[in-house]
Design a protein around this motif. Structure first.
Motif, short mmCIF file in Angstrom:
data_model
loop_
_atom_site.label_atom_id
_atom_site.label_comp_id
_atom_site.label_asym_id
_atom_site.label_seq_id
_atom_site.Cartn_x
_atom_site.Cartn_y
_atom_site.Cartn_z
N VAL A 126 0.83 -1.20 0.00
CA VAL A 126 0.00 0.00 0.00
C VAL A 126 0.87 1.26 0.00
O VAL A 126 0.58 2.22 -0.73
N LEU A 127 1.93 1.27 0.77
CA LEU A 127 2.81 2.44 0.80
C LEU A 127 3.45 2.69 -0.57
O LEU A 127 3.53 3.83 -1.03
N ARG A 187 2.76 5.85 -3.54
CA ARG A 187 3.81 6.64 -4.21
C ARG A 187 3.60 6.67 -5.73
O ARG A 187 4.39 7.28 -6.44
N GLY A 188 2.59 5.95 -6.19
CA GLY A 188 2.27 5.97 -7.61
C GLY A 188 2.95 4.88 -8.42
O GLY A 188 2.94 4.92 -9.66
N ARG A 189 3.53 3.91 -7.77
CA ARG A 189 4.23 2.84 -8.49
C ARG A 189 3.24 1.88 -9.14
O ARG A 189 2.15 1.66 -8.63
N ALA A 190 3.64 1.29 -10.22
CA ALA A 190 2.82 0.32 -10.93
C ALA A 190 2.84 -1.02 -10.18
O ALA A 190 3.79 -1.32 -9.45
N ASN A 191 1.81 -1.82 -10.40
CA ASN A 191 1.72 -3.13 -9.74
C ASN A 191 2.92 -4.00 -10.08
O ASN A 191 3.46 -4.69 -9.21
N ALA A 192 3.35 -3.99 -11.34
CA ALA A 192 4.48 -4.83 -11.76
C ALA A 192 5.77 -4.40 -11.05
O ALA A 192 6.57 -5.25 -10.63
N LYS A 193 5.97 -3.11 -10.87
CA LYS A 193 7.16 -2.60 -10.18
C LYS A 193 7.12 -2.98 -8.69
O LYS A 193 8.14 -3.40 -8.12
N ILE A 194 5.94 -2.84 -8.08
CA ILE A 194 5.79 -3.22 -6.67
C ILE A 194 6.06 -4.71 -6.51
O ILE A 194 6.76 -5.15 -5.59
N ALA A 195 5.52 -5.51 -7.43
CA ALA A 195 5.72 -6.96 -7.37
C ALA A 195 7.19 -7.32 -7.47
O ALA A 195 7.69 -8.17 -6.74
N ALA A 196 7.90 -6.66 -8.36
CA ALA A 196 9.33 -6.93 -8.53
C ALA A 196 10.11 -6.50 -7.28
O ALA A 196 11.00 -7.22 -6.82
N ASP A 197 9.77 -5.35 -6.73
CA ASP A 197 10.48 -4.84 -5.54
C ASP A 197 10.24 -5.70 -4.30
O ASP A 197 11.13 -5.86 -3.47
N THR A 198 9.03 -6.22 -4.16
CA THR A 198 8.68 -6.99 -2.96
C THR A 198 8.80 -8.50 -3.16
O THR A 198 8.58 -9.26 -2.21
N ARG A 199 9.12 -8.91 -4.39
CA ARG A 199 9.21 -10.33 -4.74
C ARG A 199 7.90 -11.08 -4.49
O ARG A 199 7.89 -12.20 -3.98
N LEU A 200 6.82 -10.41 -4.83
CA LEU A 200 5.49 -11.01 -4.73
C LEU A 200 4.91 -11.11 -6.13
O LEU A 200 5.40 -10.47 -7.07
N HIS A 201 3.85 -11.88 -6.28
CA HIS A 201 3.19 -12.01 -7.58
C HIS A 201 2.36 -10.76 -7.84
O HIS A 201 1.83 -10.15 -6.91
N VAL A 202 2.23 -10.39 -9.09
CA VAL A 202 1.46 -9.20 -9.46
C VAL A 202 0.01 -9.32 -8.98
O VAL A 202 -0.59 -8.34 -8.55
N ASP A 203 -0.55 -10.52 -9.04
CA ASP A 203 -1.93 -10.71 -8.57
C ASP A 203 -2.06 -10.41 -7.08
O ASP A 203 -3.07 -9.87 -6.63
#
Length: 164
Positions: A39-40, A44-60
């Protein structure tokens, strides 16, 4: 098929403060930390794919928690109630069964040095603590008690639906 835009996340100062405590708290459960971080980053306006890559989680996963927060706020970050069979025994019945299991059978007038699962199941039924209980349930519940300090319980017979 058109690609849906990510749900916009806007945080108040109070929400941002609480989410930061959740994301960086040392005693916060791992899942809660992940969800708060998602959520944080989304705020910040990040895309789901970028968040997934940064957190090592699946985009879903990112999409799910971003959407839940957008529609329900911080309370939506908790797990939903899961389906499944409802509990067969009330907490009171479980407590009474534990108390009985930790008493000596002689206190109940039985000529035993330790409880066996079938005998404990029969005593629970005789006292009206439960309507019925199988010896196999008794055994699975008894194995949990064995690791606690309950020297009067013998789990020689392995039954199944005891409420402890």
């Amino acid at each position: 098929m058109p690609i849906r835009a990510a749900v916009t996340v806007v945080l108040t100062a109070a929400e941002r403060h609480r989410l930061k405590k959740m994301a960086y708290g040392h005693k916060t459960p791992h899942q809660t930390r992940q969800r708060a971080t998602i959520v944080l980053l989304a705020a910040r306006g990040r895309a789901n794919a970028k968040i997934a890559a940064d957190t090592r989680l699946h985009v879903d996963t990112v999409r799910t928690w971003r959407g839940r927060f957008a529609h329900g706020g911080i309370p939506a970050l908790t797990d939903r109630r899961r389906s499944g069979r409802p509990a067969r025994f009330t907490p009171v019945q479980v407590a009474e069964a534990k108390v009985l299991a930790c008493q000596l059978p002689a206190e109940s007038g039985l000529p035993l040095s330790r409880w066996s699962c079938p005998e404990l199941a029969a005593e629970l039924t005789a006292r009206g603590i439960t309507d019925s209980i199988s010896a196999s349930t008794e055994a699975s519940r008894s194995s949990q008690l064995r690791h606690q300090t309950c020297p009067t319980l013998s789990t020689a017979h392995k039954p199944k639906d005891w409420p402890v």
